[in-house]
Structures are given as C-alpha cells and as structure tokens.
Design a protein around this motif. Structure first.
Motif, PDB file in Angstrom:
ATOM      1  N   VAL A 180      38.416  31.097  31.071  1.00 37.57           N
ATOM      2  CA  VAL A 180      39.757  30.505  30.930  1.00 37.57           C
ATOM      3  C   VAL A 180      40.580  31.324  29.944  1.00 37.57           C
ATOM      4  O   VAL A 180      41.741  31.659  30.203  1.00 37.57           O
ATOM      5  CB  VAL A 180      39.662  29.032  30.445  1.00 37.57           C
ATOM      6  N   SER A 204      41.678  34.683  31.305  1.00 33.09           N
ATOM      7  CA  SER A 204      42.812  34.485  32.204  1.00 33.09           C
ATOM      8  C   SER A 204      44.114  34.360  31.410  1.00 33.09           C
ATOM      9  O   SER A 204      45.154  34.880  31.816  1.00 33.09           O
ATOM     10  CB  SER A 204      42.538  33.238  33.055  1.00 33.09           C
ATOM     11  N   LEU A 216      45.149  37.748  29.851  1.00 32.04           N
ATOM     12  CA  LEU A 216      45.712  38.568  30.910  1.00 32.04           C
ATOM     13  C   LEU A 216      47.169  38.229  31.151  1.00 32.04           C
ATOM     14  O   LEU A 216      48.015  39.112  31.333  1.00 32.04           O
ATOM     15  CB  LEU A 216      44.893  38.328  32.191  1.00 32.04           C
ATOM     16  N   ASP A 245      43.359  46.137  32.866  1.00 28.90           N
ATOM     17  CA  ASP A 245      42.503  46.546  33.987  1.00 28.90           C
ATOM     18  C   ASP A 245      41.096  45.977  33.836  1.00 28.90           C
ATOM     19  O   ASP A 245      40.498  45.503  34.791  1.00 28.90           O
ATOM     20  CB  ASP A 245      42.392  48.079  34.056  1.00 28.90           C
ATOM     21  N   THR A 246      40.576  46.069  32.606  1.00 27.23           N
ATOM     22  CA  THR A 246      39.210  45.609  32.377  1.00 27.23           C
ATOM     23  C   THR A 246      39.080  44.110  32.616  1.00 27.23           C
ATOM     24  O   THR A 246      38.161  43.654  33.301  1.00 27.23           O
ATOM     25  CB  THR A 246      38.773  45.923  30.929  1.00 27.23           C
ATOM     26  N   LYS A 287      39.220  43.238  36.205  1.00 22.60           N
ATOM     27  CA  LYS A 287      37.951  43.497  36.893  1.00 22.60           C
ATOM     28  C   LYS A 287      36.923  42.426  36.564  1.00 22.60           C
ATOM     29  O   LYS A 287      36.182  41.970  37.430  1.00 22.60           O
ATOM     30  CB  LYS A 287      37.408  44.879  36.500  1.00 22.60           C
ATOM     31  N   ILE A 288      36.872  42.044  35.285  1.00 20.95           N
ATOM     32  CA  ILE A 288      35.914  41.013  34.873  1.00 20.95           C
ATOM     33  C   ILE A 288      36.157  39.734  35.681  1.00 20.95           C
ATOM     34  O   ILE A 288      35.232  39.093  36.174  1.00 20.95           O
ATOM     35  CB  ILE A 288      36.043  40.698  33.362  1.00 20.95           C
ATOM     36  N   LEU A 289      37.428  39.374  35.814  1.00 22.49           N
ATOM     37  CA  LEU A 289      37.773  38.133  36.521  1.00 22.49           C
ATOM     38  C   LEU A 289      37.727  38.304  38.043  1.00 22.49           C
ATOM     39  O   LEU A 289      37.884  37.338  38.783  1.00 22.49           O
ATOM     40  CB  LEU A 289      39.165  37.640  36.103  1.00 22.49           C
ATOM     41  N   GLY A 290      37.507  39.544  38.490  1.00 25.20           N
ATOM     42  CA  GLY A 290      37.462  39.767  39.942  1.00 25.20           C
ATOM     43  C   GLY A 290      38.833  39.837  40.563  1.00 25.20           C
ATOM     44  O   GLY A 290      39.012  39.550  41.746  1.00 25.20           O
ATOM     45  N   LEU A 291      39.833  40.226  39.759  1.00 28.36           N
ATOM     46  CA  LEU A 291      41.206  40.234  40.268  1.00 28.36           C
ATOM     47  C   LEU A 291      41.633  41.615  40.751  1.00 28.36           C
ATOM     48  O   LEU A 291      42.798  41.844  41.034  1.00 28.36           O
ATOM     49  CB  LEU A 291      42.164  39.744  39.187  1.00 28.36           C
ATOM     50  N   ASP A 292      40.666  42.539  40.821  1.00 27.94           N
ATOM     51  CA  ASP A 292      40.983  43.872  41.341  1.00 27.94           C
ATOM     52  C   ASP A 292      40.828  43.891  42.862  1.00 27.94           C
ATOM     53  O   ASP A 292      40.584  44.928  43.462  1.00 27.94           O
ATOM     54  CB  ASP A 292      40.096  44.927  40.670  1.00 27.94           C
ATOM     55  N   GLN A 293      40.958  42.731  43.474  1.00 30.68           N
ATOM     56  CA  GLN A 293      40.905  42.641  44.927  1.00 30.68           C
ATOM     57  C   GLN A 293      41.826  41.500  45.345  1.00 30.68           C
ATOM     58  O   GLN A 293      42.259  40.706  44.519  1.00 30.68           O
ATOM     59  CB  GLN A 293      39.478  42.351  45.384  1.00 30.68           C
ATOM     60  N   GLU A 346      41.981  31.917  39.253  1.00 30.18           N
ATOM     61  CA  GLU A 346      41.336  33.067  38.609  1.00 30.18           C
ATOM     62  C   GLU A 346      39.918  32.718  38.158  1.00 30.18           C
ATOM     63  O   GLU A 346      39.010  33.547  38.229  1.00 30.18           O
ATOM     64  CB  GLU A 346      42.189  33.556  37.435  1.00 30.18           C
ATOM     65  N   ILE A 347      39.739  31.494  37.701  1.00 32.87           N
ATOM     66  CA  ILE A 347      38.395  31.086  37.283  1.00 32.87           C
ATOM     67  C   ILE A 347      37.468  31.027  38.497  1.00 32.87           C
ATOM     68  O   ILE A 347      36.300  31.409  38.430  1.00 32.87           O
ATOM     69  CB  ILE A 347      38.461  29.742  36.528  1.00 32.87           C
ATOM     70  N   TYR A 399      36.538  34.518  39.362  1.00 39.13           N
ATOM     71  CA  TYR A 399      35.505  34.953  38.432  1.00 39.13           C
ATOM     72  C   TYR A 399      34.128  34.470  38.894  1.00 39.13           C
ATOM     73  O   TYR A 399      33.147  35.221  38.921  1.00 39.13           O
ATOM     74  CB  TYR A 399      35.833  34.438  37.027  1.00 39.13           C
ATOM     75  N   SER A 447      33.035  36.325  41.997  1.00 37.99           N
ATOM     76  CA  SER A 447      32.713  37.719  41.695  1.00 37.99           C
ATOM     77  C   SER A 447      31.338  37.848  41.081  1.00 37.99           C
ATOM     78  O   SER A 447      30.627  38.819  41.318  1.00 37.99           O
ATOM     79  CB  SER A 447      33.707  38.311  40.701  1.00 37.99           C
ATOM     80  N   HIS A 448      30.985  36.877  40.246  1.00 38.30           N
ATOM     81  CA  HIS A 448      29.781  37.052  39.441  1.00 38.30           C
ATOM     82  C   HIS A 448      28.561  36.369  40.004  1.00 38.30           C
ATOM     83  O   HIS A 448      27.489  36.484  39.464  1.00 38.30           O
ATOM     84  CB  HIS A 448      30.046  36.594  38.010  1.00 38.30           C
TER      85      HIS A 448
END
Lengths: 218, 218
Positions: free
Chosen positions: A11, A14, A17, A69-70, A73-79, B196-197, B200, B203-204
């Motif tokens: 949370v 997010s 970001l 960017d990091t 990516k952690i949150l999976g938002l690079d897609q 976003e959560i 996440y 993704s994981h």
C-alpha cells in the motif's frame, strides 16, 4: 524475502509511486522527503524499499525516475493488466468511464451484465456479455482481474464465475462478504460501511449518548 | 469504555448489521452464528458487543431485531446523516445515483462543482453550488459529512473548504494524500491503489520476477 512483504508495504509503495509520478524524473529525493508525502518516517521508507535489495544508507537519496521504475516493477506495473467488469449498472458505468484506471495500466476489456438490452452492445467501447459467457471470454481475452459491481445478492455468484474462469484477483464493490479460495486475492470497497464508520466517529466524539435499549439473552 | 472501541470493531459491527438486516426480526441468533457470516470467532463477536454493556454468556443468543437496534444505535445509525458531495463529475454522479446510501440513512443533500453549467441546477434532485458557497450552505443545511470526488489536484482545497465549513468526517475518493486536523475523521477510497495491490499480488505469486534495475544512491 520479496514474497513476504506485508500488504501494508505494498500500500505504501503504491502511495510513494503516486507522489514520484508528479516529480521531475532527474530530481534526487531523500527517504525523509518521500516519507513526508505520506506522513511516515524515513526509516519506514528505507525499510519498505530494503525488501527489494540493498540500498545505501549514507547517500543523499534516490533518483526519482529510477525509483519510480523500480517501484513500478515491484508492484507489477511494468505491464498492462486486463480487467473484467461484472455489472454494468450505474456504479459499473462510472468504473468504465473512470480514466484513472487506464492511466495506471489497468484496462477494462470486457463487461458482463444480465440486462438483455446491454448484452452484445459496447459501453464506453467495452463489449458486454452475459455472465454465463465468462469462462470462455475471460480465458480467450486473457483477463487478469475482476471488478464486481452487482447487487449484493448476485455478488457471490459473480465471484464464483470469475474464479471458475481463472481469475485470481477480485475487487468487490458489492455490500456482501464473499467466500473465495485462499489462492484468490479479494479486496473490498464497501462505501456504505465507510460512511457507517464515519457516523460512528461523529456519534462518539460529539457527545456521549446513552443506550436505552440493549439486546437481551434468551 | 465506549469511546475507546478500536476502529476494527466498528467495521465488524457494520458487517454484523448488514447480515442482521437480512434476517427475521424475531429469530434468535448465537454469537457463533453471527461470527460465521464474517468469518470471525464467536468470542470476537461477544467481545465486540461487550464494549457496550454486559451480555450474558450462558444464553442461546440475541434476538435479531433487538441486536440490530442496538448496533444501529452504537454506530449512530438511528438518525439521518446529511452528506455534501464535492465534485459532480462521473464518479460524483454515480455516488448521487447510488441508492445504497439513502437506504442506510445517508442522504446527499447538496453538491458542489466548479462547472458553471451545473451550478444552480439540480442533479438527481440535489442542488449544485459553487465550492465557495460551501461555508454558508453547509452550515445552513446542517450537513454532517463530506464526500470528495474531484480530480486529485483539487482534493486538498475541497477538504479545506469542507473543514472550514464545519465538517468533521470526510470520505475521499481522489488519489491524493490529504492533510486534515486531528479532530477530522478522514477515510480514503483509492481505487487505483487497490488495483495496484492486486497487481502486486498477481506478480508475486505467479512467478518470480527478477528486478534488473535498482535505484542508486548518489
């Protein structure tokens, strides 16, 4: 380590970001500055980020663009994430029209409704199907997430159909407590419940009320 | 004791109530049955209710109608709560049209928007004013709560105006972290953050991804 991040950290990531996106990409920001935005501590920010690798502790900060960017990516938002909407009534329409989802990479690709006048049509560019077409359409269109915006009494059935169709993340707007398997991530937005909690707050800080009637044991 | 109930208990009370409302008023329900609805324990139910007075522990249960009345009173739902809506765009309109609020005793009585074509009109029966009329109109119409459904960049100003007008409970739908005085109850519904959560989570649990780029300290 990364699989054990508490949901609260997700949370906060997010929220970090959200603020980073508004800043210049080449600016350098310290963990303390980032912390201030969401009223937490610099130590908490450093801890949240440390789940994902070693960051120095003696420097001056993070480059905004790189940190953005990091965290993305952690949150999976690079897609792009594809979303199915169940229930195209008033709330469903507002969700379809809400531009914030698309801007953040969440695309509502398909909607389901029992209203015959909507089935086969497109609403805000999104095709509407009957709920019983869910398993076929969701698999074919490779949908990742489901939004439930149906009346409370239809919410469990909607969730069941989504799960049968392979969906593992559901955001439920109906005022119903849903039962889902443990491998499904269920989140709940219960607007009436939020108002009730505010009513509770206002009732109990304004003045002391006396309960005149209490339920009895029988 | 009653002023120190944790917010989580208020959330559960709101959920108990949702289930009690669907039941026959003269039925007797045990704490275990009530607990089952929201997947908690009977002991937790008894503890939640014990904040509000002594209940026996040897009986068979509560009379549904009486328990409903009591919880309604605890949550402050034995009165009508008046609500102001700030922002009458798409989301605001969906909130205006959402019948669930009124059914639970929350009446949106007034709306504010900067759109000149809406000011002076009625939307779903609710009069629309310019935000700068807030202090006067909110006091005159004795509004209790505010809903913020404006773009993120206008959210803090909306909150400030509500608070100046005497509002002490705000439900914010904008993607903005708001600063409010400690005596104001602020609740947040951030839909993008919820997605976003979920991203996440997906993704994981699906596969382990490798971060290729990490922010550097400078």
């Amino acid at each position: 380590m990364r699989d054990n991040i508490p949901e609260n950290a997700a949370v906060r990531l997010s929220l970090y970001l959200r603020h980073l996106r508004k800043m210049k990409k080449d600016k350098v920001i310290s963990s303390e500055e980032l912390a201030e935005f969401i009223r937490t501590s610099g130590a908490r920010v450093r801890k949240d980020l440390s789940f994902f690798g070693q960051f120095g502790t003696t420097g001056k900060g993070y480059v905004v663009g790189e940190l953005e960017d990091t965290i993305s990516k952690i949150l999976g938002l690079d897609q792009v994430w594809t979303v199915a909407l169940v229930g195209a009534g008033k709330l469903g329409m507002a969700l379809l029209e809400y531009s914030g989802f698309k801007e953040s990479g969440f695309h509502i690709r398909i909607a389901f409704d029992v209203d015959q006048s909507k089935i086969g049509e497109k609403l805000v560019g999104v095709p509407v199907y009957h709920p019983y077409q869910m398993p076929k359409e969701i698999r074919q269109q490779e949908i990742n997430m489901g939004l439930i915006a149906v009346p409370a009494e239809a919410a469990q059935e909607s969730a069941d159909l989504l799960i049968i169709s392979g969906i593992r993340a559901i955001l439920n707007f109906a005022s119903a407590t849903l039962i889902v398997p443990s491998y499904v991530k269920l989140m709940q937005v219960d607007l009436t419940s939020q108002l009730e909690i505010m009513a509770y707050f206002l009732s109990h800080t304004r003045e002391e009320k006396i309960l005149t009637k209490r339920p009895k044991w029988r």
